[in-house]
Design an enzyme around this catalytic site. Structure first.
Site, PDB file in Angstrom:
ATOM      1  N   LEU A  95      24.891 -36.330   0.271  1.00  0.00           N
ATOM      2  CA  LEU A  95      24.212 -37.493  -0.306  1.00  0.00           C
ATOM      3  C   LEU A  95      22.923 -37.101  -1.002  1.00  0.00           C
ATOM      4  O   LEU A  95      22.419 -37.831  -1.851  1.00  0.00           O
ATOM      5  CB  LEU A  95      23.905 -38.523   0.789  1.00  0.00           C
ATOM      6  CG  LEU A  95      25.103 -39.121   1.519  1.00  0.00           C
ATOM      7  CD1 LEU A  95      24.624 -40.001   2.670  1.00  0.00           C
ATOM      8  CD2 LEU A  95      25.972 -39.924   0.562  1.00  0.00           C
ATOM      9  N   GLY A  98      17.296 -31.455  -0.275  1.00  0.00           N
ATOM     10  CA  GLY A  98      15.850 -31.278  -0.273  1.00  0.00           C
ATOM     11  C   GLY A  98      15.484 -29.815  -0.147  1.00  0.00           C
ATOM     12  O   GLY A  98      16.348 -28.935  -0.177  1.00  0.00           O
ATOM     13  N   PHE A 100      14.342 -28.211   2.418  1.00  0.00           N
ATOM     14  CA  PHE A 100      14.642 -27.582   3.698  1.00  0.00           C
ATOM     15  C   PHE A 100      16.031 -27.915   4.239  1.00  0.00           C
ATOM     16  O   PHE A 100      16.368 -27.532   5.348  1.00  0.00           O
ATOM     17  CB  PHE A 100      13.576 -27.977   4.731  1.00  0.00           C
ATOM     18  CG  PHE A 100      12.187 -27.639   4.296  1.00  0.00           C
ATOM     19  CD1 PHE A 100      11.750 -26.324   4.298  1.00  0.00           C
ATOM     20  CD2 PHE A 100      11.323 -28.621   3.859  1.00  0.00           C
ATOM     21  CE1 PHE A 100      10.472 -26.003   3.883  1.00  0.00           C
ATOM     22  CE2 PHE A 100      10.041 -28.317   3.442  1.00  0.00           C
ATOM     23  CZ  PHE A 100       9.615 -27.000   3.449  1.00  0.00           C
ATOM     24  N   ARG A 102      19.922 -30.550   3.676  1.00  0.00           N
ATOM     25  CA  ARG A 102      20.732 -31.521   2.943  1.00  0.00           C
ATOM     26  C   ARG A 102      20.983 -32.758   3.795  1.00  0.00           C
ATOM     27  O   ARG A 102      20.809 -32.729   5.014  1.00  0.00           O
ATOM     28  CB  ARG A 102      22.083 -30.901   2.556  1.00  0.00           C
ATOM     29  CG  ARG A 102      21.995 -29.764   1.545  1.00  0.00           C
ATOM     30  CD  ARG A 102      23.364 -29.139   1.336  1.00  0.00           C
ATOM     31  NE  ARG A 102      23.341 -28.024   0.391  1.00  0.00           N
ATOM     32  CZ  ARG A 102      23.602 -28.123  -0.908  1.00  0.00           C
ATOM     33  NH1 ARG A 102      23.919 -29.297  -1.423  1.00  0.00           N
ATOM     34  NH2 ARG A 102      23.560 -27.067  -1.691  1.00  0.00           N
ATOM     35  N   VAL A 103      21.437 -33.811   3.126  1.00  0.00           N
ATOM     36  CA  VAL A 103      21.857 -35.029   3.810  1.00  0.00           C
ATOM     37  C   VAL A 103      23.322 -35.266   3.470  1.00  0.00           C
ATOM     38  O   VAL A 103      23.713 -35.206   2.301  1.00  0.00           O
ATOM     39  CB  VAL A 103      21.017 -36.251   3.383  1.00  0.00           C
ATOM     40  CG1 VAL A 103      21.478 -37.494   4.147  1.00  0.00           C
ATOM     41  CG2 VAL A 103      19.540 -36.004   3.620  1.00  0.00           C
ATOM     42  N   LYS A 118      21.148 -35.802   8.353  1.00  0.00           N
ATOM     43  CA  LYS A 118      20.167 -34.947   7.682  1.00  0.00           C
ATOM     44  C   LYS A 118      20.059 -33.627   8.426  1.00  0.00           C
ATOM     45  O   LYS A 118      19.805 -33.608   9.628  1.00  0.00           O
ATOM     46  CB  LYS A 118      18.804 -35.646   7.645  1.00  0.00           C
ATOM     47  CG  LYS A 118      17.715 -34.907   6.881  1.00  0.00           C
ATOM     48  CD  LYS A 118      16.452 -35.769   6.836  1.00  0.00           C
ATOM     49  CE  LYS A 118      15.340 -35.120   6.044  1.00  0.00           C
ATOM     50  NZ  LYS A 118      14.130 -36.002   5.987  1.00  0.00           N
ATOM     51  N   ASP A 212       3.151 -41.534   1.842  1.00  0.00           N
ATOM     52  CA  ASP A 212       3.953 -40.876   0.800  1.00  0.00           C
ATOM     53  C   ASP A 212       4.934 -41.863   0.163  1.00  0.00           C
ATOM     54  O   ASP A 212       6.114 -41.572   0.007  1.00  0.00           O
ATOM     55  CB  ASP A 212       4.694 -39.670   1.382  1.00  0.00           C
ATOM     56  CG  ASP A 212       5.222 -38.729   0.295  1.00  0.00           C
ATOM     57  OD1 ASP A 212       4.723 -38.799  -0.851  1.00  0.00           O
ATOM     58  OD2 ASP A 212       6.127 -37.933   0.580  1.00  0.00           O
TER      59      ASP A 212
END
Length: 355
Positions: A95, A98, A100, A102-103, A118, A212
Protein backbone atom coordinates in the site's frame (compact mmCIF):
# COMPACT_ATOMS: atom_id res chain seq x y z
CA UNK A 1 20.73 1.12 20.85
CA UNK A 2 21.38 -2.40 19.55
CA UNK A 3 18.76 -4.61 17.90
CA UNK A 4 18.54 -6.69 21.08
CA UNK A 5 17.98 -3.61 23.26
CA UNK A 6 15.32 -2.44 20.86
CA UNK A 7 13.61 -5.82 21.15
CA UNK A 8 13.73 -5.60 24.96
CA UNK A 9 12.23 -2.12 24.76
CA UNK A 10 9.37 -3.37 22.59
CA UNK A 11 8.72 -6.30 24.91
CA UNK A 12 8.47 -3.89 27.82
CA UNK A 13 6.13 -1.71 25.82
CA UNK A 14 3.75 -4.62 25.26
CA UNK A 15 3.28 -5.15 28.99
CA UNK A 16 4.05 -1.87 30.71
CA UNK A 17 2.08 0.56 28.56
CA UNK A 18 -1.36 -0.89 27.96
CA UNK A 19 -4.14 1.52 27.08
CA UNK A 20 -6.38 2.60 29.92
CA UNK A 21 -9.28 2.93 27.50
CA UNK A 22 -12.02 0.42 28.17
CA UNK A 23 -13.01 -2.13 25.58
CA UNK A 24 -15.68 -0.75 23.24
CA UNK A 25 -19.22 -1.97 23.69
CA UNK A 26 -21.01 -4.45 21.47
CA UNK A 27 -22.59 -1.77 19.27
CA UNK A 28 -19.24 -0.11 18.62
CA UNK A 29 -17.69 -3.47 17.81
CA UNK A 30 -20.54 -4.18 15.44
CA UNK A 31 -20.06 -0.85 13.67
CA UNK A 32 -16.34 -1.53 13.29
CA UNK A 33 -17.06 -5.02 12.05
CA UNK A 34 -19.57 -3.83 9.46
CA UNK A 35 -17.17 -1.12 8.31
CA UNK A 36 -14.41 -3.67 7.90
CA UNK A 37 -16.78 -6.07 6.12
CA UNK A 38 -17.57 -3.35 3.57
CA UNK A 39 -13.85 -2.95 2.95
CA UNK A 40 -13.36 -6.70 2.59
CA UNK A 41 -15.98 -6.69 -0.14
CA UNK A 42 -14.23 -3.88 -2.00
CA UNK A 43 -10.54 -4.82 -1.90
CA UNK A 44 -8.45 -7.72 -3.09
CA UNK A 45 -5.16 -9.18 -2.00
CA UNK A 46 -2.22 -9.99 -4.25
CA UNK A 47 -4.02 -12.76 -6.13
CA UNK A 48 -6.56 -10.26 -7.48
CA UNK A 49 -9.56 -12.27 -6.25
CA UNK A 50 -12.34 -10.67 -4.26
CA UNK A 51 -12.52 -11.73 -0.63
CA UNK A 52 -15.56 -13.71 0.43
CA UNK A 53 -18.10 -12.08 2.70
CA UNK A 54 -17.41 -12.86 6.35
CA UNK A 55 -20.16 -12.87 8.98
CA UNK A 56 -20.51 -10.10 11.57
CA UNK A 57 -20.04 -12.62 14.37
CA UNK A 58 -16.64 -13.57 13.04
CA UNK A 59 -15.66 -9.92 12.79
CA UNK A 60 -16.87 -9.27 16.33
CA UNK A 61 -14.81 -12.20 17.55
CA UNK A 62 -11.78 -10.90 15.68
CA UNK A 63 -12.16 -7.42 17.12
CA UNK A 64 -12.53 -8.72 20.67
CA UNK A 65 -9.27 -10.61 20.31
CA UNK A 66 -7.53 -7.58 18.84
CA UNK A 67 -8.92 -5.26 21.53
CA UNK A 68 -7.61 -7.22 24.51
CA UNK A 69 -3.89 -6.44 24.21
CA UNK A 70 -4.64 -2.82 23.33
CA UNK A 71 -6.88 -2.19 26.29
CA UNK A 72 -4.64 -4.09 28.67
CA UNK A 73 -7.46 -6.22 30.01
CA UNK A 74 -6.01 -9.38 31.58
CA UNK A 75 -7.78 -12.71 31.44
CA UNK A 76 -9.23 -14.24 34.60
CA UNK A 77 -6.12 -16.39 34.92
CA UNK A 78 -3.84 -13.33 34.98
CA UNK A 79 -2.14 -10.93 32.55
CA UNK A 80 -1.86 -13.27 29.59
CA UNK A 81 -1.29 -11.25 26.43
CA UNK A 82 -2.40 -12.44 23.04
CA UNK A 83 0.70 -12.94 20.90
CA UNK A 84 0.57 -11.83 17.28
CA UNK A 85 2.89 -13.33 14.68
CA UNK A 86 3.37 -12.97 10.94
CA UNK A 87 1.94 -16.43 10.23
CA UNK A 88 -1.49 -15.19 11.30
CA UNK A 89 -1.74 -12.95 8.24
CA UNK A 90 -2.13 -13.44 4.52
CA UNK A 91 -0.01 -10.66 3.03
CA UNK A 92 -1.36 -8.83 -0.01
CA UNK A 93 -0.29 -5.98 -2.23
CA UNK A 94 1.92 -3.13 -0.98
CA UNK A 95 0.00 0.00 0.00
CA UNK A 96 2.97 2.28 0.50
CA UNK A 97 6.72 2.52 0.94
CA UNK A 98 8.70 4.61 3.41
CA UNK A 99 12.32 5.15 4.37
CA UNK A 100 12.35 2.33 6.92
CA UNK A 101 9.86 -0.19 5.56
CA UNK A 102 6.61 -0.84 3.74
CA UNK A 103 2.88 -1.05 4.38
CA UNK A 104 0.95 -4.05 3.03
CA UNK A 105 -2.69 -4.94 2.71
CA UNK A 106 -3.18 -8.00 4.93
CA UNK A 107 -5.91 -10.36 6.09
CA UNK A 108 -6.08 -12.17 9.40
CA UNK A 109 -6.41 -15.77 8.20
CA UNK A 110 -8.94 -17.14 10.68
CA UNK A 111 -11.45 -14.30 10.52
CA UNK A 112 -10.78 -12.53 7.22
CA UNK A 113 -10.34 -9.24 9.07
CA UNK A 114 -8.64 -6.72 6.75
CA UNK A 115 -5.79 -4.56 8.10
CA UNK A 116 -2.79 -2.58 6.90
CA UNK A 117 0.44 -4.17 8.11
CA UNK A 118 3.32 -1.73 8.52
CA UNK A 119 6.77 -3.35 8.58
CA UNK A 120 9.85 -1.58 9.93
CA UNK A 121 13.42 -2.88 9.72
CA UNK A 122 15.08 -2.87 13.15
CA UNK A 123 18.61 -2.42 11.81
CA UNK A 124 17.59 0.70 9.87
CA UNK A 125 15.79 2.16 12.88
CA UNK A 126 18.85 1.62 15.05
CA UNK A 127 21.22 2.98 12.41
CA UNK A 128 19.11 6.13 12.03
CA UNK A 129 18.68 6.42 15.81
CA UNK A 130 14.89 6.70 15.73
CA UNK A 131 14.04 3.76 18.00
CA UNK A 132 12.54 6.11 20.58
CA UNK A 133 10.45 7.74 17.87
CA UNK A 134 8.95 4.37 16.90
CA UNK A 135 8.29 3.44 20.51
CA UNK A 136 6.60 6.80 21.04
CA UNK A 137 4.46 6.26 17.94
CA UNK A 138 3.26 2.90 19.29
CA UNK A 139 2.65 4.24 22.81
CA UNK A 140 0.61 7.18 21.62
CA UNK A 141 -1.36 5.71 18.73
CA UNK A 142 -2.38 2.55 20.60
CA UNK A 143 -4.26 4.72 23.11
CA UNK A 144 -6.25 6.74 20.59
CA UNK A 145 -9.91 6.10 19.73
CA UNK A 146 -11.38 8.61 17.30
CA UNK A 147 -13.21 8.19 13.99
CA UNK A 148 -10.78 10.56 12.23
CA UNK A 149 -7.59 9.01 13.62
CA UNK A 150 -6.10 5.84 12.14
CA UNK A 151 -6.44 2.96 14.59
CA UNK A 152 -3.46 0.94 15.78
CA UNK A 153 -4.82 -2.51 16.72
CA UNK A 154 -1.57 -3.97 18.00
CA UNK A 155 2.09 -4.65 17.28
CA UNK A 156 4.63 -7.47 17.34
CA UNK A 157 8.20 -8.08 16.23
CA UNK A 158 10.57 -10.80 15.14
CA UNK A 159 14.35 -10.93 14.81
CA UNK A 160 14.55 -8.39 11.98
CA UNK A 161 11.32 -6.41 11.83
CA UNK A 162 8.66 -4.59 13.81
CA UNK A 163 5.06 -4.98 12.63
CA UNK A 164 2.27 -2.50 13.32
CA UNK A 165 -1.29 -3.76 12.77
CA UNK A 166 -3.17 -0.72 11.51
CA UNK A 167 -6.69 0.09 10.42
CA UNK A 168 -7.05 -0.20 6.65
CA UNK A 169 -8.04 3.14 5.11
CA UNK A 170 -9.92 2.08 2.00
CA UNK A 171 -9.36 5.18 -0.15
CA UNK A 172 -5.65 5.59 0.47
CA UNK A 173 -3.48 8.69 0.83
CA UNK A 174 -5.13 12.09 0.80
CA UNK A 175 -2.00 13.46 -0.88
CA UNK A 176 -2.66 11.37 -3.99
CA UNK A 177 -6.24 12.65 -4.19
CA UNK A 178 -4.96 16.23 -3.90
CA UNK A 179 -2.38 15.67 -6.62
CA UNK A 180 -5.02 14.34 -9.01
CA UNK A 181 -7.49 17.12 -8.23
CA UNK A 182 -4.81 19.88 -8.22
CA UNK A 183 -6.89 21.56 -5.52
CA UNK A 184 -10.07 20.67 -3.66
CA UNK A 185 -13.44 22.36 -3.95
CA UNK A 186 -14.50 24.51 -1.01
CA UNK A 187 -17.08 21.93 0.05
CA UNK A 188 -14.55 19.08 0.13
CA UNK A 189 -11.83 21.20 1.75
CA UNK A 190 -14.18 22.48 4.47
CA UNK A 191 -15.25 18.93 5.32
CA UNK A 192 -11.65 17.76 5.64
CA UNK A 193 -10.65 20.77 7.76
CA UNK A 194 -13.62 20.25 10.08
CA UNK A 195 -12.67 16.59 10.55
CA UNK A 196 -9.02 17.49 11.11
CA UNK A 197 -9.98 20.10 13.71
CA UNK A 198 -12.20 17.52 15.41
CA UNK A 199 -9.36 14.98 15.52
CA UNK A 200 -6.83 17.55 16.77
CA UNK A 201 -9.24 18.72 19.47
CA UNK A 202 -9.42 15.11 20.70
CA UNK A 203 -5.61 14.81 20.65
CA UNK A 204 -5.01 18.06 22.50
CA UNK A 205 -7.50 17.10 25.22
CA UNK A 206 -5.33 14.03 25.72
CA UNK A 207 -2.23 16.29 25.79
CA UNK A 208 -0.93 14.89 22.51
CA UNK A 209 0.69 17.20 19.94
CA UNK A 210 0.91 15.72 16.44
CA UNK A 211 3.65 18.06 15.07
CA UNK A 212 3.74 16.60 11.55
CA UNK A 213 0.43 17.44 9.90
CA UNK A 214 0.59 17.34 6.09
CA UNK A 215 -1.39 15.68 3.26
CA UNK A 216 1.06 12.75 3.15
CA UNK A 217 0.18 11.87 6.76
CA UNK A 218 -3.57 11.83 6.18
CA UNK A 219 -5.51 8.86 4.79
CA UNK A 220 -9.11 8.50 3.67
CA UNK A 221 -11.45 5.82 5.00
CA UNK A 222 -13.89 3.80 2.91
CA UNK A 223 -16.54 6.54 3.24
CA UNK A 224 -14.08 9.30 2.36
CA UNK A 225 -13.54 10.40 5.95
CA UNK A 226 -10.21 11.76 7.22
CA UNK A 227 -7.86 9.34 9.02
CA UNK A 228 -4.94 11.17 10.64
CA UNK A 229 -1.88 8.90 10.81
CA UNK A 230 1.91 8.82 11.32
CA UNK A 231 2.43 9.71 14.97
CA UNK A 232 6.22 9.33 14.84
CA UNK A 233 6.83 12.99 15.64
CA UNK A 234 3.99 13.24 18.15
CA UNK A 235 4.62 13.92 21.81
CA UNK A 236 2.65 13.51 25.00
CA UNK A 237 3.22 16.85 26.70
CA UNK A 238 0.82 17.45 29.62
CA UNK A 239 2.49 20.63 30.86
CA UNK A 240 5.95 21.23 29.45
CA UNK A 241 6.89 23.31 26.46
CA UNK A 242 9.19 21.74 23.90
CA UNK A 243 11.98 22.98 21.64
CA UNK A 244 12.66 19.97 19.37
CA UNK A 245 12.72 20.83 15.65
CA UNK A 246 10.65 18.24 13.83
CA UNK A 247 8.00 17.85 11.18
CA UNK A 248 8.00 18.93 7.54
CA UNK A 249 9.59 22.23 6.49
CA UNK A 250 6.61 23.70 4.61
CA UNK A 251 4.38 23.12 7.64
CA UNK A 252 6.72 24.33 10.41
CA UNK A 253 5.43 27.31 12.44
CA UNK A 254 7.57 30.40 13.19
CA UNK A 255 8.30 29.33 16.78
CA UNK A 256 9.89 26.08 15.60
CA UNK A 257 11.79 27.75 12.74
CA UNK A 258 13.16 30.26 15.26
CA UNK A 259 14.09 27.52 17.75
CA UNK A 260 11.69 28.74 20.42
CA UNK A 261 9.55 26.73 22.80
CA UNK A 262 6.35 25.40 21.33
CA UNK A 263 3.04 24.00 22.49
CA UNK A 264 0.04 22.27 20.93
CA UNK A 265 -0.58 25.50 19.01
CA UNK A 266 1.94 24.32 16.40
CA UNK A 267 -0.87 22.07 15.15
CA UNK A 268 -3.10 25.13 14.66
CA UNK A 269 -0.49 26.69 12.36
CA UNK A 270 -0.21 23.43 10.41
CA UNK A 271 -3.99 23.32 10.06
CA UNK A 272 -3.85 26.77 8.47
CA UNK A 273 -1.15 25.63 6.04
CA UNK A 274 -3.26 22.56 5.24
CA UNK A 275 -6.34 24.70 4.53
CA UNK A 276 -4.29 26.86 2.16
CA UNK A 277 -2.84 23.84 0.34
CA UNK A 278 -6.27 22.23 -0.04
CA UNK A 279 -7.65 25.35 -1.73
CA UNK A 280 -4.57 26.49 -3.68
CA UNK A 281 -2.75 23.24 -4.43
CA UNK A 282 0.61 24.21 -2.89
CA UNK A 283 1.79 25.23 0.61
CA UNK A 284 1.83 29.00 1.29
CA UNK A 285 5.49 29.51 2.20
CA UNK A 286 7.16 27.17 -0.28
CA UNK A 287 10.10 28.93 -1.98
CA UNK A 288 11.77 27.17 -4.89
CA UNK A 289 15.08 28.94 -4.24
CA UNK A 290 15.76 26.72 -1.22
CA UNK A 291 15.13 25.89 2.41
CA UNK A 292 16.67 29.09 3.72
CA UNK A 293 14.22 31.22 1.73
CA UNK A 294 11.29 29.12 2.96
CA UNK A 295 12.47 29.55 6.57
CA UNK A 296 12.56 33.32 6.10
CA UNK A 297 9.07 33.43 4.59
CA UNK A 298 7.69 31.41 7.50
CA UNK A 299 9.44 33.58 10.11
CA UNK A 300 8.02 36.76 8.52
CA UNK A 301 4.62 35.12 7.83
CA UNK A 302 5.03 36.21 4.22
CA UNK A 303 1.52 35.10 3.31
CA UNK A 304 0.06 35.76 -0.14
CA UNK A 305 -3.39 34.28 -0.68
CA UNK A 306 -4.58 34.07 -4.32
CA UNK A 307 -7.61 36.15 -5.25
CA UNK A 308 -9.68 33.07 -6.17
CA UNK A 309 -9.75 31.98 -2.51
CA UNK A 310 -13.07 33.36 -1.12
CA UNK A 311 -13.05 35.95 1.71
CA UNK A 312 -14.40 33.62 4.42
CA UNK A 313 -11.75 30.97 3.66
CA UNK A 314 -9.07 33.71 3.57
CA UNK A 315 -10.23 34.79 7.01
CA UNK A 316 -9.87 31.27 8.41
CA UNK A 317 -6.38 30.84 6.93
CA UNK A 318 -5.20 34.26 8.13
CA UNK A 319 -6.49 33.68 11.67
CA UNK A 320 -4.66 30.34 11.92
CA UNK A 321 -1.39 31.57 10.37
CA UNK A 322 -0.57 34.04 13.15
CA UNK A 323 3.06 34.54 14.20
CA UNK A 324 2.03 34.73 17.85
CA UNK A 325 0.73 31.25 18.83
CA UNK A 326 -1.63 32.77 21.41
CA UNK A 327 -3.45 34.72 18.69
CA UNK A 328 -4.23 31.68 16.56
CA UNK A 329 -7.86 30.67 16.23
CA UNK A 330 -8.86 27.80 18.52
CA UNK A 331 -10.02 24.45 17.15
CA UNK A 332 -13.50 25.06 18.53
CA UNK A 333 -13.60 28.35 16.61
CA UNK A 334 -12.42 26.57 13.47
CA UNK A 335 -15.30 24.09 13.67
CA UNK A 336 -17.78 26.97 14.09
CA UNK A 337 -16.21 29.24 11.46
CA UNK A 338 -18.66 30.62 8.84
CA UNK A 339 -16.69 29.02 5.99
CA UNK A 340 -17.11 25.59 7.64
CA UNK A 341 -20.74 26.15 8.62
CA UNK A 342 -21.63 27.28 5.09
CA UNK A 343 -20.92 23.83 3.64
CA UNK A 344 -21.55 21.62 6.68
CA UNK A 345 -25.18 20.80 5.89
CA UNK A 346 -24.21 19.72 2.37
CA UNK A 347 -21.45 17.28 3.28
CA UNK A 348 -23.31 16.04 6.36
CA UNK A 349 -26.32 15.20 4.18
CA UNK A 350 -24.17 13.45 1.56
CA UNK A 351 -22.44 11.45 4.28
CA UNK A 352 -25.74 10.24 5.76
CA UNK A 353 -27.07 9.32 2.30
CA UNK A 354 -24.02 7.19 1.51
CA UNK A 355 -24.01 5.35 4.85
Amino acid sequence: MSDSKLADSLNCLSVSTPSTTANPGRQQLLRLAVSNQRQVNNVSLANGKENKRTSNSKFNSSLRKIEEPIAGVPSSAGPQWREFHIGMFEIGKPLGKGKFGRVYLAKEKKTGFIVALKTLHKSELVQSKIEKQVRREIEIQSNLRHKNILRLYGHFHDEKRIYLILEFAGRGELYQHLRRAKRFSEEVASKYIFQMANALSYLHKKHVIHRDIKPENILLGIDGEIKLSDFGWSVHAPSNRRTTLCGTLDYLPPEMVEGKEHTEKVDLWSLGVLTYEFLVGAPPFEDMSGHSATYKRIAKVDLKIPSFVPPDARDLISRLLQHNPEKRMSLEQVMRHPWIVKYKDSWTRKSSESS
